[in-house]
Design a protein around this motif. Structure first.
Motif, PDB file in Angstrom:
ATOM      1  N   PHE A  46      14.745   7.883  -0.083  1.00  0.00           N
ATOM      2  CA  PHE A  46      14.316   7.874  -1.248  1.00  0.00           C
ATOM      3  C   PHE A  46      12.490   8.180  -1.357  1.00  0.00           C
ATOM      4  CE2 PHE A  46      14.264   3.254  -0.399  1.00  0.00           C
ATOM      5  CZ  PHE A  46      12.741   2.960  -1.039  1.00  0.00           C
ATOM      6  N   LYS A  47      12.176   8.923  -2.482  1.00  0.00           N
ATOM      7  CA  LYS A  47      10.916   9.237  -2.808  1.00  0.00           C
ATOM      8  C   LYS A  47       9.970   8.005  -2.677  1.00  0.00           C
ATOM      9  CE  LYS A  47       7.990  12.288  -5.469  1.00  0.00           C
ATOM     10  NZ  LYS A  47       6.771  11.439  -5.447  1.00  0.00           N
ATOM     11  N   LEU A  48       8.954   8.020  -1.976  1.00  0.00           N
ATOM     12  CA  LEU A  48       7.821   7.070  -1.878  1.00  0.00           C
ATOM     13  C   LEU A  48       7.021   7.450  -3.108  1.00  0.00           C
ATOM     14  CD1 LEU A  48       6.896   6.902   1.901  1.00  0.00           C
ATOM     15  CD2 LEU A  48       7.923   5.028   0.461  1.00  0.00           C
ATOM     16  N   GLY A  53      -0.364   1.325  -6.891  1.00  0.00           N
ATOM     17  CA  GLY A  53       0.209   0.658  -7.844  1.00  0.00           C
ATOM     18  C   GLY A  53       1.436   1.011  -8.240  1.00  0.00           C
ATOM     19  N   ALA A  54       2.031   2.181  -8.240  1.00  0.00           N
ATOM     20  CA  ALA A  54       3.361   2.727  -8.497  1.00  0.00           C
ATOM     21  C   ALA A  54       4.358   2.210  -7.555  1.00  0.00           C
ATOM     22  CB  ALA A  54       3.279   4.096  -8.341  1.00  0.00           C
ATOM     23  N   ARG A  55       5.551   2.111  -8.198  1.00  0.00           N
ATOM     24  CA  ARG A  55       6.887   1.494  -7.496  1.00  0.00           C
ATOM     25  C   ARG A  55       7.897   2.443  -7.616  1.00  0.00           C
ATOM     26  NH1 ARG A  55       7.913  -4.253  -9.351  1.00  0.00           N
ATOM     27  NH2 ARG A  55       9.614  -3.154 -10.752  1.00  0.00           N
ATOM     28  N   THR A  56       8.888   2.673  -6.605  1.00  0.00           N
ATOM     29  CA  THR A  56      10.060   3.293  -6.627  1.00  0.00           C
ATOM     30  C   THR A  56      11.111   2.409  -6.613  1.00  0.00           C
ATOM     31  OG1 THR A  56       8.835   5.516  -5.978  1.00  0.00           O
ATOM     32  CG2 THR A  56      11.498   5.277  -5.928  1.00  0.00           C
ATOM     33  N   ALA A  64       6.449   0.130  -2.919  1.00  0.00           N
ATOM     34  CA  ALA A  64       5.417   0.263  -3.609  1.00  0.00           C
ATOM     35  C   ALA A  64       4.377   0.678  -2.984  1.00  0.00           C
ATOM     36  CB  ALA A  64       5.229  -1.216  -4.388  1.00  0.00           C
ATOM     37  N   MET A  65       3.185   1.564  -3.578  1.00  0.00           N
ATOM     38  CA  MET A  65       1.995   1.827  -3.103  1.00  0.00           C
ATOM     39  C   MET A  65       0.916   1.104  -3.297  1.00  0.00           C
ATOM     40  SD  MET A  65       0.308   5.802  -3.251  1.00  0.00           S
ATOM     41  CE  MET A  65      -0.976   6.146  -1.958  1.00  0.00           C
ATOM     42  N   LEU A  66       0.590   0.396  -2.228  1.00  0.00           N
ATOM     43  CA  LEU A  66      -0.482  -0.647  -2.328  1.00  0.00           C
ATOM     44  C   LEU A  66      -1.781  -0.041  -2.148  1.00  0.00           C
ATOM     45  CD1 LEU A  66       1.123  -3.599  -0.781  1.00  0.00           C
ATOM     46  CD2 LEU A  66       1.093  -3.094  -3.087  1.00  0.00           C
ATOM     47  N   GLY A 133       7.283  -2.360 -13.994  1.00  0.00           N
ATOM     48  CA  GLY A 133       7.296  -1.383 -13.039  1.00  0.00           C
ATOM     49  C   GLY A 133       6.351  -0.992 -12.022  1.00  0.00           C
ATOM     50  N   ARG A 134       5.121  -1.994 -11.994  1.00  0.00           N
ATOM     51  CA  ARG A 134       3.882  -1.573 -11.424  1.00  0.00           C
ATOM     52  C   ARG A 134       3.850  -3.029 -10.283  1.00  0.00           C
ATOM     53  NH1 ARG A 134      -0.665   1.045 -11.343  1.00  0.00           N
ATOM     54  NH2 ARG A 134      -2.490   0.131 -10.770  1.00  0.00           N
ATOM     55  N   SER A 135       3.272  -2.578  -9.218  1.00  0.00           N
ATOM     56  CA  SER A 135       3.147  -3.362  -8.056  1.00  0.00           C
ATOM     57  C   SER A 135       1.792  -3.386  -7.701  1.00  0.00           C
ATOM     58  CB  SER A 135       3.959  -3.284  -6.939  1.00  0.00           C
ATOM     59  OG  SER A 135       5.327  -3.439  -7.297  1.00  0.00           O
ATOM     60  N   GLU A 136       1.046  -4.542  -7.331  1.00  0.00           N
ATOM     61  CA  GLU A 136      -0.460  -4.399  -7.018  1.00  0.00           C
ATOM     62  C   GLU A 136      -0.720  -5.593  -5.921  1.00  0.00           C
ATOM     63  OE1 GLU A 136      -4.457  -4.220  -9.577  1.00  0.00           O
ATOM     64  OE2 GLU A 136      -2.755  -3.075 -10.350  1.00  0.00           O
ATOM     65  N   ARG A 137      -1.562  -5.335  -5.043  1.00  0.00           N
ATOM     66  CA  ARG A 137      -2.254  -6.232  -4.521  1.00  0.00           C
ATOM     67  C   ARG A 137      -3.405  -6.963  -4.932  1.00  0.00           C
ATOM     68  NH1 ARG A 137      -1.974  -6.253   1.249  1.00  0.00           N
ATOM     69  NH2 ARG A 137      -1.693  -4.047   1.070  1.00  0.00           N
ATOM     70  N   THR A 138      -3.650  -8.179  -5.163  1.00  0.00           N
ATOM     71  CA  THR A 138      -4.519  -8.715  -5.738  1.00  0.00           C
ATOM     72  C   THR A 138      -4.907 -10.181  -5.150  1.00  0.00           C
ATOM     73  OG1 THR A 138      -5.375  -9.413  -8.123  1.00  0.00           O
ATOM     74  CG2 THR A 138      -2.981  -9.701  -7.746  1.00  0.00           C
ATOM     75  N   LEU A 139      -5.305 -11.169  -5.965  1.00  0.00           N
ATOM     76  CA  LEU A 139      -5.682 -12.514  -5.648  1.00  0.00           C
ATOM     77  C   LEU A 139      -5.195 -13.271  -6.633  1.00  0.00           C
ATOM     78  CD1 LEU A 139      -9.487 -12.332  -4.411  1.00  0.00           C
ATOM     79  CD2 LEU A 139      -7.356 -12.315  -2.706  1.00  0.00           C
ATOM     80  N   PHE A 140      -4.576 -14.659  -5.999  1.00  0.00           N
ATOM     81  CA  PHE A 140      -4.362 -15.608  -7.013  1.00  0.00           C
ATOM     82  C   PHE A 140      -5.134 -16.985  -6.450  1.00  0.00           C
ATOM     83  CE2 PHE A 140      -2.066 -19.428  -8.510  1.00  0.00           C
ATOM     84  CZ  PHE A 140      -1.861 -18.952 -10.017  1.00  0.00           C
TER      85      PHE A 140
END
Length: 182
Positions: A46-48, A53-56, A64-66, A133-140
């Protein structure tokens, strides 16, 4: 015989947000030049996504592209070996790194109307701009996480196993504070 290494699943309903440790998932980290994602997409089936931040989403998981050359791929246990095999074949013609990171992270489901208030105790993001539908690397707090927004009132937080007790503890305390309006 019981598995003595199994982690007891945790849940917390002491506040307005449902917190639930999710079962372990099959995850891969893919590093590949963005100009080669069509080849990687073909191997994956399937398409990456091609924007940070986008996710398929697909039936068996997501990609998810990080970062500019980094994706996290979640898939079913049944697809683990076929994905690894496809990328082993791809490596002969296309340089990349595919690493099984399934044991590295623990996922937490957060659901409820005040979920962004709870996340805000440890994260500076403006959640009005964090689309479904978004994915993101961040901090908690001080722990690196990957945050996935699945619905307006639902997030999944992936945290490294070693930071899980800290992040879980902060979420439980914050949830209790929201319950009493602190």
């Amino acid at each position: 015989m019981a598995n003595t290494n199994a982690i007891e699943m945790l849940s917390d309903h002491s506040g307005p947000i449902k917190l639930l440790q999710l079962p372990e998932e099959v995850r891969f980290s893919l590093r590949i030049d963005v100009s080669l994602i069509a080849k990687a997409s073909k191997a994956l089936g399937f398409k990456l996504p091609d924007q940070i931040g986008a996710r398929t989403d697909v039936e068996t998981g997501y990609a998810a592209m990080l970062g500019p050359d980094e994706w996290v791929i979640k898939t079913s246990a049944e697809d683990r070996d076929s994905i690894a095999f496809a990328f082993t074949k791809l490596y002969k013609t296309t340089p990349h790194s595919l690493t099984d990171i399934s044991d590295r992270e623990i996922s937490i489901l957060l659901e409820g109307g005040e979920v962004t208030d709870l996340l805000a105790i440890g994260n500076p993001l403006d959640f009005r701009k964090f689309k479904v539908g978004r994915s993101e690397r961040t901090l908690f707090d001080t722990a690196q996480i990957v945050l996935h927004r699945d619905r307006d009132d639902s997030f999944k937080l992936d945290v490294w196993r070693s930071f899980f007790p800290h992040v879980w503890g902060m979420l439980v305390v914050g949830n209790r504070e929201l319950a009493v309006k602190i």
